[in-house]
Design a protein around this motif. Sequence first.
Motif, PDB file in Angstrom:
ATOM      1  N   LEU A 134      -8.144   5.227  12.546  1.00 23.10           N
ATOM      2  CA  LEU A 134      -8.903   3.977  12.573  1.00 23.10           C
ATOM      3  C   LEU A 134      -8.481   3.193  13.815  1.00 23.10           C
ATOM      4  O   LEU A 134      -7.304   2.890  13.990  1.00 23.10           O
ATOM      5  N   THR A 135      -9.434   2.919  14.677  1.00 23.88           N
ATOM      6  CA  THR A 135      -9.089   2.119  15.856  1.00 23.88           C
ATOM      7  C   THR A 135      -9.613   0.701  15.675  1.00 23.88           C
ATOM      8  O   THR A 135     -10.766   0.493  15.341  1.00 23.88           O
ATOM      9  N   VAL A 188       0.862  -1.175   0.000  1.00 20.97           N
ATOM     10  CA  VAL A 188       0.000   0.000   0.000  1.00 20.97           C
ATOM     11  C   VAL A 188       0.902   1.229   0.000  1.00 20.97           C
ATOM     12  O   VAL A 188       1.775   1.377   0.847  1.00 20.97           O
ATOM     13  N   ARG A 189       0.688   2.083  -0.985  1.00 19.09           N
ATOM     14  CA  ARG A 189       1.507   3.298  -1.072  1.00 19.09           C
ATOM     15  C   ARG A 189       1.185   4.213   0.101  1.00 19.09           C
ATOM     16  O   ARG A 189       0.024   4.414   0.441  1.00 19.09           O
ATOM     17  N   MET A 190       2.220   4.744   0.732  1.00 19.44           N
ATOM     18  CA  MET A 190       1.995   5.624   1.877  1.00 19.44           C
ATOM     19  C   MET A 190       1.826   7.055   1.387  1.00 19.44           C
ATOM     20  O   MET A 190       2.717   7.612   0.758  1.00 19.44           O
ATOM     21  N   LEU A 207      -1.165  -5.709  16.009  1.00 20.52           N
ATOM     22  CA  LEU A 207      -0.185  -5.131  15.096  1.00 20.52           C
ATOM     23  C   LEU A 207       0.225  -6.068  13.946  1.00 20.52           C
ATOM     24  O   LEU A 207       0.312  -5.619  12.802  1.00 20.52           O
ATOM     25  N   PRO A 208       0.451  -7.364  14.229  1.00 21.82           N
ATOM     26  CA  PRO A 208       0.892  -8.244  13.129  1.00 21.82           C
ATOM     27  C   PRO A 208      -0.109  -8.291  11.980  1.00 21.82           C
ATOM     28  O   PRO A 208       0.294  -8.366  10.821  1.00 21.82           O
ATOM     29  N   MET A 225       0.624  -7.174   8.220  1.00 23.37           N
ATOM     30  CA  MET A 225       0.473  -8.174   7.162  1.00 23.37           C
ATOM     31  C   MET A 225      -0.301  -7.604   5.965  1.00 23.37           C
ATOM     32  O   MET A 225       0.043  -7.854   4.822  1.00 23.37           O
ATOM     33  N   VAL A 226      -1.352  -6.827   6.252  1.00 21.95           N
ATOM     34  CA  VAL A 226      -2.160  -6.323   5.142  1.00 21.95           C
ATOM     35  C   VAL A 226      -1.570  -5.054   4.525  1.00 21.95           C
ATOM     36  O   VAL A 226      -2.113  -4.531   3.563  1.00 21.95           O
ATOM     37  N   GLY A 227      -0.457  -4.566   5.100  1.00 22.35           N
ATOM     38  CA  GLY A 227       0.248  -3.473   4.456  1.00 22.35           C
ATOM     39  C   GLY A 227      -0.066  -2.084   4.981  1.00 22.35           C
ATOM     40  O   GLY A 227       0.271  -1.089   4.356  1.00 22.35           O
ATOM     41  N   ALA A 228      -0.710  -1.991   6.152  1.00 18.58           N
ATOM     42  CA  ALA A 228      -0.944  -0.671   6.750  1.00 18.58           C
ATOM     43  C   ALA A 228       0.413  -0.053   7.071  1.00 18.58           C
ATOM     44  O   ALA A 228       1.344  -0.755   7.470  1.00 18.58           O
ATOM     45  N   ASN A 229       0.544   1.250   6.889  1.00 16.28           N
ATOM     46  CA  ASN A 229       1.884   1.817   7.058  1.00 16.28           C
ATOM     47  C   ASN A 229       2.014   2.961   8.058  1.00 16.28           C
ATOM     48  O   ASN A 229       3.098   3.474   8.262  1.00 16.28           O
TER      49      ASN A 229
END
Lengths: 346, 60
Positions: free
Chosen positions: A343-344, A213-215, B7-8, B12-16
């Motif tokens: 997002l929580t 995912v591009r930041m 967190l893992p 894994m899904v690419g959150a940055n």
Amino acid sequence: MRIVHYLNQFFAGVGGEESAGMPLDSLKGAVGPGRLFEQLLGDDAKVLLTLVCGDNYAVENQEEMVAAAVQRIREVKADLVIAGPCFQAGRYGMAAGALCAAVQSQLSIPVVTAMSEENPGTDLYREMIYIVDSGTNAAKMRDVAVMMMNLAQKLVDKIPLGLPKEDGYFRRGFIRDRFVEQTAGQRLVDMVMAKVKGEPFESEMVPTTFSPVRMPPGVKDLSQAKFLLITDGGLVPKGNPDKIQGSAATRWGSYNIEACDNLKGEDYEISHGGYDPQFVRQDPDRLVPLDVMRELERAGAIGEVYEEFLSTSGLANPLSNTRRMGREMAEKAKQLGIDAVILTST
Amino acid sequence: MQITSALPIAKMVGANRLVLGNGIVHVVGDANLSVEQEKEVRRQLVQKALKALQADNTAA
């Protein structure tokens, strides 16, 4: 075999980017790759209708385009719908995927499309429909068409498909029963031994992959930024007005917090079957930090908190579902001109 | 950005832009603390979140 074929403006020979805004049109008979499909399928296969839509129009008016296309497909009583191949054309892939998924669920007839692995349509629709791996090279049109028609013929004749690798489509994540000679333990030890020796082996469980995912760039000025609060912890107003499911949710909701300084337990409930909700029930700010956000808003540290928060429950949910909801939420945030989202997640 | 106690999964899904939450049952809270202490915990988590939101990707 009665076939309807979907094409974008480019592959239909209408034009390039300058024609990407063209609305859905239907042409009688086969156009472009459709002629190849007829050839490959033999004499009784006829492309009755070729639906053509501009890439931009299709993506910007997806719901309307898909509804109109499904209607025309229903009218001609098609046995099979083919879309593409789309190769790496992203908008084309998104439209083809959306149309095929809708046709499959509403008309229950076979659908086949083809895209490259990197096409966003593949990521979004591979679990729902059969997508042939087209690669990225449009010069391979003939090879791709052969694979597509092989798959289409099997689907129409209700012949069981081979494995994804054998029939050239992207894994849909199905698990199939099969008789094998060796027990799981024996197979596992064989794989470990092969791995240790550096020999090739094939895992039976391929984990889902996620493309990077591009930041986006950082928020320049928090004091001017409009914030949106989102949670996947299942916080909903008492009575759960949108009936958001506590597991495998297909919906999300948007709830007003305009007049609230903080969130009160008596106004909310939790629709989420995956964690002990007693603490959030006592004080929902433990999940959606509105009290602190309001402090920051009053102090001028942040611009504003948008007047609604978004909520769904993130539990035991197929990826196709969560991806769709994520896209819908992102679309809403974009329309509202939101600068930052917190997002929580439980 | 995402505040999460899992967190893992987020990685894994690419959150940055990620901040570690304070437990799955109260991501931005702490039921063992007094109301004021708990709010301070939440304040700090949100401050961290704001910092994460301002960060630019400096990786090549």
